[in-house]
Design an enzyme around this catalytic site. Structure first.
Site, PDB file in Angstrom:
ATOM      1  N   GLY A   1       0.803  -1.212   0.000  1.00  0.00           N
ATOM      2  CA  GLY A   1       0.000   0.000   0.000  1.00  0.00           C
ATOM      3  C   GLY A   1       0.839   1.266   0.000  1.00  0.00           C
TER       4      GLY A   1
ATOM      5  N   ASP B   1      -5.220  -6.533   7.654  1.00  0.00           N
ATOM      6  CA  ASP B   1      -5.088  -6.869   6.232  1.00  0.00           C
ATOM      7  C   ASP B   1      -4.583  -8.299   6.076  1.00  0.00           C
ATOM      8  OD1 ASP B   1      -5.233  -6.470   3.507  1.00  0.00           O
ATOM      9  OD2 ASP B   1      -3.271  -5.518   3.349  1.00  0.00           O
TER      10      ASP B   1
END
Length: 391
Positions: free
Chosen positions: A133, A243
């Site tokens: 990310g 996540d």
């Protein structure tokens, strides 16, 4: 020193120890030096216990906590160092989450990190191997050892400060964790003024890469149990991963699964620090592994990690992402919110595991089991024959 308040005493504690050890070194030639050293060692142990207790009192007092967070520059660095040292010395304390949060908040406010974090002599090897990310993954070398280098991606100047804070926050959380089923943290490094997080290099790659080349009789359930144990530890340390998915589970040379990538983790309590630069990163995670309440805008929590764990079980056992038959994540999100789940494949006949997965991805988070000792017992009892069958 007699005029110092408690915060100043804590901030200067390590420098006072340096002076004391200087005296102790000078006494080394005395005949009774070992007796003095033993007494000083015992007194230091008492001191550290008192320092830990005093810090806990400060962090439970609103005004003194504000004073703690107001430190900047050298005194903030000293406080960060002593808090990190106390966290290392008292791993089993019930107030560790309180110290976690204090360390995070002071680091964020002062834009400093504990002095024990930096690494030196890092060399990048080859080309970029993956992207996350906020960062890109490279292979590197530190003193001849292969390491994984997560380098902060280049952003616009206006975003750099926010991204640096998130990277630093990830390092702070990761530094406090130690478990066989979590990827270890080695330290920080700067490459071309970009912050890096350093961890061991795992040649087997993530768990899905590993399983593609693994023998057909590989015990996938044992790998799932590894993840369960790692997640149990995280939750026991009051940390939400946020996540969990196949790409964030690596496989060690000995074939053990270990969880990585805590970029979306949070200290789980009412004062949890949130991402500040976008709605997407505040919510975090990957759509196909997100619980329905997270897809509807709630923050990640222990229950959403358990939901993601169920999706990971499906992925490990089938080799396919949840809802692999749909290419559109929005369509998947709509189905999950409506209560649909991936169908259990006929090629994986294990009724006990299917029951467990269904429990873990229940629509309501309060119907999902916790990753606790009782859940682990439940797991082992139901899957005992599978776990211990000859390979």
């Amino acid at each position: 020193m007699g005029g110092w308040d408690i915060l100043t005493s804590l901030a200067k504690y390590r420098s006072v120890l340096g002076i004391l050890f200087g005296f102790l070194k000078d006494m080394g030639s005395l005949g009774n030096g070992h007796v003095i050293a033993k007494e000083i060692f015992e007194r230091l142990n008492q001191d550290l216990t008192v320092a830990f207790d005093q810090l806990a009192l400060i962090l439970r007092d609103g005004e003194r906590y504000k004073a703690f967070l107001a430190h900047r520059g050298a005194s903030a660095q000293q406080l960060l160092d002593i808090v990190q040292e106390l966290l290392d010395l008292f791993p089993g304390s019930a107030i560790r989450p309180l110290l976690y949060k204090a360390l995070l908040r002071l680091s964020r406010a002062s834009e400093l990190h504990p002095a024990c974090f930096p690494l030196y002599s890092l060399q990048r090897v080859g080309k970029q191997v993956a992207a996350g990310g906020f960062g890109d993954i490279w292979k590197g070398l530190v003193r001849g050892h292969n390491v994984s280098v997560k380098i902060m991606r280049a952003f616009r100047d206006s975003d750099i400060k926010a991204i640096l804070k998130e990277f630093g926050r990830e390092a702070l959380i990761w530094r406090q964790l130690s478990h066989p089923n979590l990827l270890p943290f080695y330290g920080l490094f700067y490459v071309e003024e970009r912050l890096c997080l350093i961890s061991p290099w795992m040649e087997n790659g993530h768990i899905l890469e590993f399983l593609k080349n693994a023998p057909p009789d590989t015990n996938r359930v044992s790998l799932i149990l590894d993840v369960a144990l790692g997640l149990e530890y995280l939750h026991g340390e009051h940390v939400v991963h946020g996540d969990l998915k196949g790409m964030n589970v690596l496989v060690t040379p000995s074939g053990r699964a270990c969880i990585t990538d805590f970029g979306l983790s949070s200290i789980a309590d009412a004062m949890t620090l949130r991402f500040t630069h976008s709605t997407a990163t505040k919510q975090g995670g990957t759509a196909r592994y997100q619980a329905p309440e997270v897809l509807l805008g709630e923050a990640n929590h222990f229950g959403s990690d358990v939901y993601a764990f169920a999706c990971l079980c499906y992925e490990i056992l089938t080799g396919k992402v949840p809802f692999w038959e749909f290419s559109n994540d929005i369509a998947v999100s709509i189905k999950v919110i409506a209560g649909q789940r991936p169908s259990w494949p006929e090629t994986t006949p294990n009724d006990a595991l299917w029951v467990l997965v269904q429990d873990c991805w229940a629509q309501s988070f309060d119907e999902r089991p916790a990753i606790t000792q009782s859940f682990k017992d439940f797991w082992v009892l139901r899957l005992r024959r599978k776990l211990f069958q000859p390979q």
